[in-house]
Design a protein around this motif. Sequence first.
Motif, PDB file in Angstrom:
ATOM      1  N   LEU A  22       0.817  -1.207   0.000  1.00 18.29           N
ATOM      2  CA  LEU A  22       0.000   0.000   0.000  1.00 18.29           C
ATOM      3  C   LEU A  22       0.856   1.265   0.000  1.00 18.29           C
ATOM      4  N   ALA A  23       1.940   1.223   0.762  1.00 18.78           N
ATOM      5  CA  ALA A  23       2.753   2.430   0.930  1.00 18.78           C
ATOM      6  C   ALA A  23       3.521   2.799  -0.328  1.00 18.78           C
ATOM      7  N   GLN A  24       3.796   1.856  -1.189  1.00 17.95           N
ATOM      8  CA  GLN A  24       4.623   2.130  -2.350  1.00 17.95           C
ATOM      9  C   GLN A  24       3.833   2.442  -3.611  1.00 17.95           C
ATOM     10  N   THR A  25       2.516   2.513  -3.519  1.00 22.47           N
ATOM     11  CA  THR A  25       1.721   2.798  -4.710  1.00 22.47           C
ATOM     12  C   THR A  25       1.355   4.268  -4.760  1.00 22.47           C
ATOM     13  N   ALA A  43       8.103   7.940  -3.009  1.00 21.15           N
ATOM     14  CA  ALA A  43       7.819   6.612  -3.567  1.00 21.15           C
ATOM     15  C   ALA A  43       8.998   6.118  -4.390  1.00 21.15           C
ATOM     16  N   ASP A  44       9.195   4.807  -4.415  1.00 22.29           N
ATOM     17  CA  ASP A  44      10.202   4.221  -5.289  1.00 22.29           C
ATOM     18  C   ASP A  44       9.725   4.403  -6.719  1.00 22.29           C
ATOM     19  N   SER A  45      10.520   5.061  -7.525  1.00 17.76           N
ATOM     20  CA  SER A  45      10.070   5.428  -8.866  1.00 17.76           C
ATOM     21  C   SER A  45      10.424   4.407  -9.939  1.00 17.76           C
ATOM     22  N   THR A  46      11.342   3.501  -9.645  1.00 16.26           N
ATOM     23  CA  THR A  46      11.738   2.529 -10.664  1.00 16.26           C
ATOM     24  C   THR A  46      11.515   1.110 -10.143  1.00 16.26           C
ATOM     25  N   PRO A  47      11.351   0.162 -11.049  1.00 13.87           N
ATOM     26  CA  PRO A  47      11.214  -1.231 -10.614  1.00 13.87           C
ATOM     27  C   PRO A  47      12.421  -1.716  -9.796  1.00 13.87           C
ATOM     28  N   GLN A  48      13.623  -1.249 -10.166  1.00 15.67           N
ATOM     29  CA  GLN A  48      14.816  -1.647  -9.431  1.00 15.67           C
ATOM     30  C   GLN A  48      14.772  -1.131  -7.990  1.00 15.67           C
ATOM     31  N   ALA A  49      14.333   0.102  -7.808  1.00 12.22           N
ATOM     32  CA  ALA A  49      14.231   0.672  -6.465  1.00 12.22           C
ATOM     33  C   ALA A  49      13.152  -0.046  -5.658  1.00 12.22           C
ATOM     34  N   GLN A  50      12.051  -0.377  -6.314  1.00 12.04           N
ATOM     35  CA  GLN A  50      10.982  -1.108  -5.632  1.00 12.04           C
ATOM     36  C   GLN A  50      11.477  -2.487  -5.189  1.00 12.04           C
ATOM     37  N   LEU A  51      12.238  -3.148  -6.038  1.00 14.30           N
ATOM     38  CA  LEU A  51      12.773  -4.468  -5.713  1.00 14.30           C
ATOM     39  C   LEU A  51      13.799  -4.372  -4.587  1.00 14.30           C
ATOM     40  N   ARG A  52      14.630  -3.335  -4.619  1.00 15.30           N
ATOM     41  CA  ARG A  52      15.599  -3.110  -3.540  1.00 15.30           C
ATOM     42  C   ARG A  52      14.885  -2.937  -2.207  1.00 15.30           C
ATOM     43  N   THR A  53      13.820  -2.140  -2.213  1.00 13.81           N
ATOM     44  CA  THR A  53      13.042  -1.923  -0.995  1.00 13.81           C
ATOM     45  C   THR A  53      12.412  -3.226  -0.523  1.00 13.81           C
ATOM     46  N   ALA A  97       8.024 -11.437  -8.504  1.00 14.13           N
ATOM     47  CA  ALA A  97       6.570 -11.633  -8.632  1.00 14.13           C
ATOM     48  C   ALA A  97       5.819 -10.810  -7.593  1.00 14.13           C
ATOM     49  N   LEU A  98       6.359 -10.726  -6.376  1.00 12.88           N
ATOM     50  CA  LEU A  98       5.731  -9.913  -5.340  1.00 12.88           C
ATOM     51  C   LEU A  98       5.739  -8.438  -5.734  1.00 12.88           C
ATOM     52  N   ARG A  99       6.859  -7.974  -6.312  1.00 16.14           N
ATOM     53  CA  ARG A  99       6.955  -6.587  -6.748  1.00 16.14           C
ATOM     54  C   ARG A  99       5.961  -6.328  -7.868  1.00 16.14           C
ATOM     55  N   ASP A 100       5.871  -7.259  -8.815  1.00 20.61           N
ATOM     56  CA  ASP A 100       4.930  -7.098  -9.939  1.00 20.61           C
ATOM     57  C   ASP A 100       3.491  -7.054  -9.439  1.00 20.61           C
TER      58      ASP A 100
END
Length: 105
Positions: A22-25, A43-53, A97-100
Amino acid sequence: MNKLVATPLTALLLACAAPWSLAQTGTPTGTPQAGDPARWYQADSTPQAQLRTLHKEIGAALGEAKKACRQEAPSDRSACLKAAQDTYRQDMANAQALRDAAHPK
């Protein structure tokens, strides 16, 4: 696997993962508190940053699970730690898959 061990671990991991999804959307939510770094509200702006988080949060969930396992009876502690480590490995293997799922295109 012992159901008594799996249930608390599952609940703990879900509790840790739910706010992340919820927090990252969208735009950052919440009101900055005094002393909070501004980066907490970006917010994490890239898929790589989201995956790192996500990797950091999966690691933090492992730490919390291990902490909970230390509170278990000595006879149950080994099984609890093994279940926590297994869950960590599974979550790391499924991190993309969780990030997606948390960030649909």
